[in-house]
Design a protein around this motif. Structure first.
Motif, PDB file in Angstrom:
ATOM      1  N   VAL A  69       0.872  -1.178   0.000  1.00  0.00           N
ATOM      2  CA  VAL A  69       0.000   0.000   0.000  1.00  0.00           C
ATOM      3  C   VAL A  69       0.903   1.221   0.000  1.00  0.00           C
ATOM      4  O   VAL A  69       1.806   1.326   0.832  1.00  0.00           O
ATOM      5  N   VAL A  70       0.672   2.150  -0.921  1.00  0.00           N
ATOM      6  CA  VAL A  70       1.485   3.351  -1.010  1.00  0.00           C
ATOM      7  C   VAL A  70       0.707   4.514  -0.416  1.00  0.00           C
ATOM      8  O   VAL A  70      -0.328   4.931  -0.952  1.00  0.00           O
ATOM      9  N   GLY A  71       1.183   5.027   0.712  1.00  0.00           N
ATOM     10  CA  GLY A  71       0.530   6.163   1.371  1.00  0.00           C
ATOM     11  C   GLY A  71      -0.097   5.765   2.690  1.00  0.00           C
ATOM     12  O   GLY A  71      -0.856   4.799   2.763  1.00  0.00           O
ATOM     13  N   ALA A  72       0.205   6.522   3.754  1.00  0.00           N
ATOM     14  CA  ALA A  72      -0.331   6.233   5.092  1.00  0.00           C
ATOM     15  C   ALA A  72      -1.189   7.376   5.599  1.00  0.00           C
ATOM     16  O   ALA A  72      -1.091   7.779   6.758  1.00  0.00           O
ATOM     17  N   GLY A  73      -2.037   7.902   4.711  1.00  0.00           N
ATOM     18  CA  GLY A  73      -3.094   8.796   5.153  1.00  0.00           C
ATOM     19  C   GLY A  73      -4.320   7.975   5.499  1.00  0.00           C
ATOM     20  O   GLY A  73      -4.235   6.753   5.700  1.00  0.00           O
ATOM     21  N   GLN A  74      -5.489   8.613   5.552  1.00  0.00           N
ATOM     22  CA  GLN A  74      -6.682   7.863   5.939  1.00  0.00           C
ATOM     23  C   GLN A  74      -7.004   6.733   4.976  1.00  0.00           C
ATOM     24  O   GLN A  74      -7.461   5.660   5.387  1.00  0.00           O
ATOM     25  N   ALA A  75      -6.740   6.919   3.679  1.00  0.00           N
ATOM     26  CA  ALA A  75      -7.052   5.881   2.699  1.00  0.00           C
ATOM     27  C   ALA A  75      -6.138   4.664   2.866  1.00  0.00           C
ATOM     28  O   ALA A  75      -6.586   3.518   2.890  1.00  0.00           O
ATOM     29  N   GLY A  76      -4.830   4.921   2.979  1.00  0.00           N
ATOM     30  CA  GLY A  76      -3.891   3.806   3.113  1.00  0.00           C
ATOM     31  C   GLY A  76      -4.059   3.059   4.421  1.00  0.00           C
ATOM     32  O   GLY A  76      -3.972   1.826   4.460  1.00  0.00           O
ATOM     33  N   LEU A  77      -4.310   3.789   5.498  1.00  0.00           N
ATOM     34  CA  LEU A  77      -4.472   3.130   6.796  1.00  0.00           C
ATOM     35  C   LEU A  77      -5.774   2.333   6.853  1.00  0.00           C
ATOM     36  O   LEU A  77      -5.802   1.226   7.409  1.00  0.00           O
ATOM     37  N   ALA A  78      -6.846   2.877   6.297  1.00  0.00           N
ATOM     38  CA  ALA A  78      -8.104   2.125   6.253  1.00  0.00           C
ATOM     39  C   ALA A  78      -7.940   0.861   5.431  1.00  0.00           C
ATOM     40  O   ALA A  78      -8.451  -0.215   5.791  1.00  0.00           O
ATOM     41  N   THR A  79      -7.203   0.948   4.328  1.00  0.00           N
ATOM     42  CA  THR A  79      -6.946  -0.236   3.503  1.00  0.00           C
ATOM     43  C   THR A  79      -6.119  -1.247   4.267  1.00  0.00           C
ATOM     44  O   THR A  79      -6.381  -2.455   4.217  1.00  0.00           O
ATOM     45  N   SER A  80      -5.108  -0.779   4.988  1.00  0.00           N
ATOM     46  CA  SER A  80      -4.284  -1.684   5.790  1.00  0.00           C
ATOM     47  C   SER A  80      -5.132  -2.410   6.827  1.00  0.00           C
ATOM     48  O   SER A  80      -4.984  -3.621   7.038  1.00  0.00           O
ATOM     49  N   HIS A  81      -6.016  -1.672   7.480  1.00  0.00           N
ATOM     50  CA  HIS A  81      -6.906  -2.294   8.477  1.00  0.00           C
ATOM     51  C   HIS A  81      -7.726  -3.413   7.844  1.00  0.00           C
ATOM     52  O   HIS A  81      -7.822  -4.519   8.394  1.00  0.00           O
ATOM     53  N   GLU A  82      -8.288  -3.143   6.674  1.00  0.00           N
ATOM     54  CA  GLU A  82      -9.153  -4.132   6.024  1.00  0.00           C
ATOM     55  C   GLU A  82      -8.358  -5.312   5.473  1.00  0.00           C
ATOM     56  O   GLU A  82      -8.821  -6.456   5.516  1.00  0.00           O
ATOM     57  N   LEU A  83      -7.165  -5.064   4.978  1.00  0.00           N
ATOM     58  CA  LEU A  83      -6.308  -6.172   4.535  1.00  0.00           C
ATOM     59  C   LEU A  83      -5.926  -7.048   5.723  1.00  0.00           C
ATOM     60  O   LEU A  83      -5.937  -8.286   5.634  1.00  0.00           O
ATOM     61  N   GLY A  84      -5.608  -6.424   6.838  1.00  0.00           N
ATOM     62  CA  GLY A  84      -5.239  -7.175   8.039  1.00  0.00           C
ATOM     63  C   GLY A  84      -6.369  -8.062   8.533  1.00  0.00           C
ATOM     64  O   GLY A  84      -6.133  -9.192   8.976  1.00  0.00           O
TER      65      GLY A  84
END
Length: 408
Positions: free
Chosen positions: A9-24
């Protein structure tokens, strides 16, 4: 040897962090690469910046607002702190790792070039935010070099500008908030206006956002817009400053801001404006009536009493069409943002004429396994917002899980 990672995931703003949460949640191994620190883009806004939506609209998956001021408006530092805490709980972010290049591999997957390293990944999710590059309109290119031109990311506060009047170019939330702050500080402010809609901050005891979120407004999809370019349209003029208050052309005029038609060109020290201030104000008032009708529809559908919403009061629309900028302290440009995907992603046909990714459900149509999250109007109007990006992150994580043959 290049590092091999299933999903990046490229970018750790709200979009990247929300994606990380859902991938996890789906057990998908991944990392989040962040050029600076999580939430750092919020710190790049001006000093007094606050959210325009109330705090309770921060509804990120696993990081919904849970403070004691749900109807307040977080400052830029408070938003950044919220996202840093979110990133800390997720534990997937590699800070200080900018991605300088991304290109497809011959037999599938991608290579990413960071500072001195190369990473290979089967799947990439680009979550670099909706606001990547401030737009500098052609109209200001001829500005004399002795008048500083500052974009919305370069403006910090009134004291940071040289002495003298200020021309603000733009009509959306940022332009109005900056013009208001400058006027309140005692600056002489001239505003080159656009056709942004406006509405009252609160009606019938409810916030503007609450009315709109109860309507289909934020569910609007790109194909429902009049033109593809409408995705760049300005948001409703409003402010979260001082606990939230009305902010529009009439409130600015009451502060002494001189309203002009839209900026045509600047030739040295001469700024020329279209004689269209009346049309500009009328367009904004049409937006007001649209939102008013939306509020009425919510009331009728919910069996609630319709609040009293008066017609906009008359506004003087006489304005000169030329302005001498000699002695001006600065020109502040706040006319929106554009993407910069093609500056670092080497994929022909990646974006359309407006700079938006060409995609199906967030996945590139020309580069399989390359996904986008946090893009304005990606799936719906709310796709890049703090209360909407989580749904897009969920959809993308599910799509990635299916691709990797993992439980969704």
């Amino acid at each position: 040897m290049p590092e091999e990672i299933d999903v990046v995931v490229v970018g750790a703003g709200q979009a990247g962090l929300a994606t990380s949460h859902e991938l996890g949640l789906r057990g998908i191994e991944h990392v989040v690469l962040e050029a600076s620190e999580p939430g750092s883009s919020w710190l790049g806004r001006w000093d007094s910046f606050t959210l325009v939506g109330p705090n309770h609209t921060v509804r990120l998956p696993g990081a919904a607002y849970a403070g004691d001021d749900p109807d307040g408006f977080m400052s830029r530092t408070e938003v950044a702190d919220h996202l840093r805490a979110y990133a800390g709980r997720l534990g997937r972010v590699r800070s200080g790792m900018p991605v300088h290049g991304l290109w497809p591999r011959e037999h599938g997957g991608y290579e990413l070039r960071t500072d001195g390293d190369t990473i290979r990944s089967r799947v990439v999710v680009v979550a670099t935010g909706a606001y990547q590059r401030p737009l500098r309109p052609a109209a200001v290119r001829g500005l004399a070099p002795d008048v500083p031109c500052v974009d919305v990311l370069g403006y910090r506060n009134p004291a940071g500008l040289p002495d003298g009047p200020v021309l603000v170019v733009g009509s959306g939330q940022s332009a109005c908030q900056i013009a208001e702050e400058l006027a309140v500080s005692g600056r002489d402010v001239v505003m080159a206006c656009g056709r942004a809609p406006w509405f009252l901050r609160r009606v019938g005891g409810r916030d503007l956002f609450e009315w709109l979120m109860d309507s289909p407004f934020y569910e609007q999809t790109p194909d429902q817009l009049a033109t593809p370019a409408a995705r760049h349209g300005a948001n409703v003029q409003a402010s979260g400053g001082g606990g939230g208050h009305d902010l529009h052309y009439r409130t600015l005029a009451a502060l002494g801001v001189r309203l002009m038609g839209h900026l045509l060109e600047v030739d040295g020290h001469t700024a020329r404006f279209a004689p269209d201030l009346a049309e500009v104000i009328a367009a904004g008032d049409a937006g007001f009536r649209f939102v008013r009708d939306t509020v009425v529809g919510v009331c009728r559908d919910g069996g609630m009493p319709v609040p009293d919403i008066p017609e906009p009061r008359p506004l003087d629309t006489t304005a000169p069409t030329e302005l001498d900028l000699r002695g001006f302290g600065a020109v502040v440009v706040a006319t929106g943002f554009r993407s910069r995907y093609t500056e670092w992603i080497d994929v022909p046909g990646l974006v359309d004429d407006q700079g938006f990714p060409v995609h199906v459900d967030g996945e590139s149509v020309v580069a399989p396994d390359l996904h986008f999250v946090g893009v304005h109007f990606l799936r719906r109007r709310r796709s890049s917002l703090l209360f909407g990006v989580g749904d897009d992150a969920t959809a993308t994580a599910t799509r990635v899980a299916v691709r990797l043959a993992l439980p969704t």
